[in-house]
Design an enzyme around this catalytic site. Structure first.
Site, PDB file in Angstrom:
ATOM      1  N   LYS A  83     -38.014 -14.003  -9.516  1.00  0.00           N
ATOM      2  CA  LYS A  83     -36.962 -13.010  -9.362  1.00  0.00           C
ATOM      3  C   LYS A  83     -37.325 -12.005  -8.272  1.00  0.00           C
ATOM      4  O   LYS A  83     -38.482 -11.601  -8.139  1.00  0.00           O
ATOM      5  CB  LYS A  83     -36.741 -12.305 -10.705  1.00  0.00           C
ATOM      6  CG  LYS A  83     -35.536 -11.371 -10.755  1.00  0.00           C
ATOM      7  CD  LYS A  83     -35.388 -10.793 -12.154  1.00  0.00           C
ATOM      8  CE  LYS A  83     -34.223  -9.826 -12.265  1.00  0.00           C
ATOM      9  NZ  LYS A  83     -34.108  -9.266 -13.637  1.00  0.00           N
ATOM     10  N   SER A 160     -29.828  -9.576 -15.686  1.00  0.00           N
ATOM     11  CA  SER A 160     -29.903  -9.480 -14.243  1.00  0.00           C
ATOM     12  C   SER A 160     -30.647 -10.633 -13.579  1.00  0.00           C
ATOM     13  O   SER A 160     -30.624 -10.764 -12.348  1.00  0.00           O
ATOM     14  CB  SER A 160     -30.576  -8.162 -13.861  1.00  0.00           C
ATOM     15  OG  SER A 160     -31.903  -8.087 -14.361  1.00  0.00           O
ATOM     16  N   SER A 184     -32.244  -9.365 -19.843  1.00  0.00           N
ATOM     17  CA  SER A 184     -32.052  -9.971 -18.526  1.00  0.00           C
ATOM     18  C   SER A 184     -32.673 -11.345 -18.321  1.00  0.00           C
ATOM     19  O   SER A 184     -32.367 -12.008 -17.337  1.00  0.00           O
ATOM     20  CB  SER A 184     -32.556  -9.024 -17.429  1.00  0.00           C
ATOM     21  OG  SER A 184     -31.692  -7.925 -17.290  1.00  0.00           O
TER      22      SER A 184
END
Length: 484
Positions: A83, A160, A184
């Site tokens: 990420k 996210s 997330s």
């Protein structure tokens, strides 16, 4: 042996490592196949950066090892995505926001480094909701773009950590890293038919299983953690073992396992999603699982008293501290806020700059959060529960809002509900309590959209929780790959 492209794309993380360790699959061939897959599916916006040269060079080095040395690597040749808010040496770490798009860290985050030391290869950086402050991954920054769900590119993939989830679901990589503050890793896993894990955080210190100080663009030091994401729970367990040094999963039998069903988290669900999650229960009961309804009446009220004061106030201090510690191209919260591209995130940063919840913060941290933690501990103990089970989200994926980054949603014709609140309702309480949470696929709705079930366990029960997840997915089965 000769591998077809489809055979390579179908490999789980565990299968890919075994094939490379044994010499049956060349790492260079596998990496080249996945790089081509990433390029072919670039319109999904799963990645913000592709590590083409670095990944191929790492593959060549691994193939040059002796068979014994290669077989000794627990993650030999495993391609992963990381990420874009997790530090990666030599690769952009922008957190999906314009103010950081030129930032390249000097060092890898410790969790990343442990995976690399075990033989993993970073294929690229995964797109995300800007600054991790959202659950849609509809990023409106020019260098990022909205992440698209591979089961329907017009829909959100959750966030996210949406880019990591989409890269895994779309067979660009078999595994990767996300971060989780309120859901997330687990929300995007649920909406893309994959598995996502939030490890124990507790009160920090020894209770925190993944230690990445100043190595992740933060929201909240109390709540943030890196977490593995993969196509199945067995692969999560493999990555977790490498990161933490834990041993093999404990033996689990489903017969007699006591699983709590927290009533507040089973209420007001989208009908299509509820059909799927409730259909899973008799399958697990037939395998011997004992379901125990538990009230937990104060759960959502306590969570509301903790969530925003902790996240908003800590971001006010934690983001500038990270900027300075990492010698980022900007050094202040205001500089980051001034260039935010997504309207929903900009409004949150306006609140962070004003810090309106500072007076509530200490009470949230010292009164309400301990009460929330005690509610979980008492629930597990009083009912002799091995875990709690509930739908990861209240609804399946909804259409992307290309203008605002997020919007309101309706559930079964209800009045509009804030999208962030709707999706966070079920995942946020465990996040604030600091206990481990695992989302695994439950099935597909009648419209072919993935749905997830979440297992939460007592603090520190991470390996046992993963073992329960492996046993559950053997009953529930894997979801079909998206058609791309």
């Amino acid at each position: 042996m000769t591998w077809t492209v489809d055979e390579q794309l179908a490999l789980t993380a565990t299968q890919a490592v075994a094939a490379i360790q044994s010499g049956r699959l060349k790492t260079t061939e596998y990496i080249a196949t996945l790089l081509a897959r990433a390029a072919a599916l670039s319109t999904l916006n799963a990645l913000t950066a592709l590590n083409m040269e670095g990944a191929l060079a790492a593959a060549q080095r691994l193939d040059a090892l002796t068979p014994e040395a290669r077989a000794a690597l627990p993650l030999a040749g495993l391609p992963i995505v990381v990420k874009d808010n997790i530090n990666t040496q030599g690769l952009m770490t922008s957190a999906g926001t314009p103010a950081l798009e030129s930032f390249v860290p000097r060092e890898n985050a410790p969790t990343v480094q442990r995976l690399l030391d075990a033989g993993a290869i970073v294929l690229g950086k995964a797109n995300m909701h800007e600054l991790a402050f959202g659950i849609t991954s509809t990023n409106l920054a020019a260098h990022a773009g909205p992440v698209r769900n591979p089961y329907d590119p017009g829909l959100i993939p959750g966030g996210s950590s949406g880019g990591t989830a989409v890269a895994i679901a779309a067979r660009i990589v078999p595994a990767g890293l996300g971060t989780d503050t309120g859901g997330s890793t687990r929300i995007p896993a649920a909406l893309t038919g994959t598995a996502g894990f939030r490890p124990s955080v507790g009160n920090g210190g020894a209770e925190r299983r993944y230690h990445d100080p100043n190595a992740v663009v933060p929201i909240s030091h109390t709540r943030d953690t890196v977490g593995p994401m993969a196509r199945n729970v067995a692969d999560l367990a493999l990555l977790d073992e490498v990161v933490t040094g834990a041993g093999p999963l404990p033996a689990i039998t489903l017969n007699g396992l006591r699983i709590g069903l927290p009533e507040p988290l089973w209420e007001d669900l989208e009908y299509a999603l509820e059909d799927v999650v409730r259909a899973a229960l008799p399958l697990l009961e037939a395998a011997g699982v004992i379901f125990v309804p538990v009230e937990m009446d104060a759960l959502l009220e306590l969570n509301d008293k903790v969530a925003s004061p902790v996240a908003i106030h800590e971001a006010h201090d934690d983001v500038p501290a990270w900027l300075v510690a990492n010698d980022a191209p900007v050094k202040t919260l205001a500089e980051v806020a001034a260039r935010i591209a997504s309207p929903d995130v900009r409004s949150i940063y306006d609140a962070i700059l004003a810090d309106p919840l500072a007076q509530q913060y200490q009470t949230a941290l010292t009164v309400w959060r301990p009460q929330l933690q005690e509610l979980y501990a008492q629930t597990f103990a009083a009912h002799r529960l091995d875990a709690l089970l509930f739908p990861t989200t209240r609804l399946a994926a909804v259409p992307i809002d290309d203008l605002a980054g997020s919007s309101a949603v309706t559930i079964n014709g209800s009045a509009p509900i804030d999208e962030l609140s709707a999706y966070l309702r079920n995942t946020d309480p465990a996040s604030n309590a600091g206990i481990p949470g695992l989302s695994l696929p439950a099935g597909l709705t009648s419209e072919g959209l993935p749905v997830g079930l979440e297992l939460d366990g007592p603090l520190g029960s991470d390996r046992r929780l993963l073992a329960i997840g492996v046993a559950f997915e053997q009953v529930l089965g894997a979801l079909p790959a998206p058609t791309l």
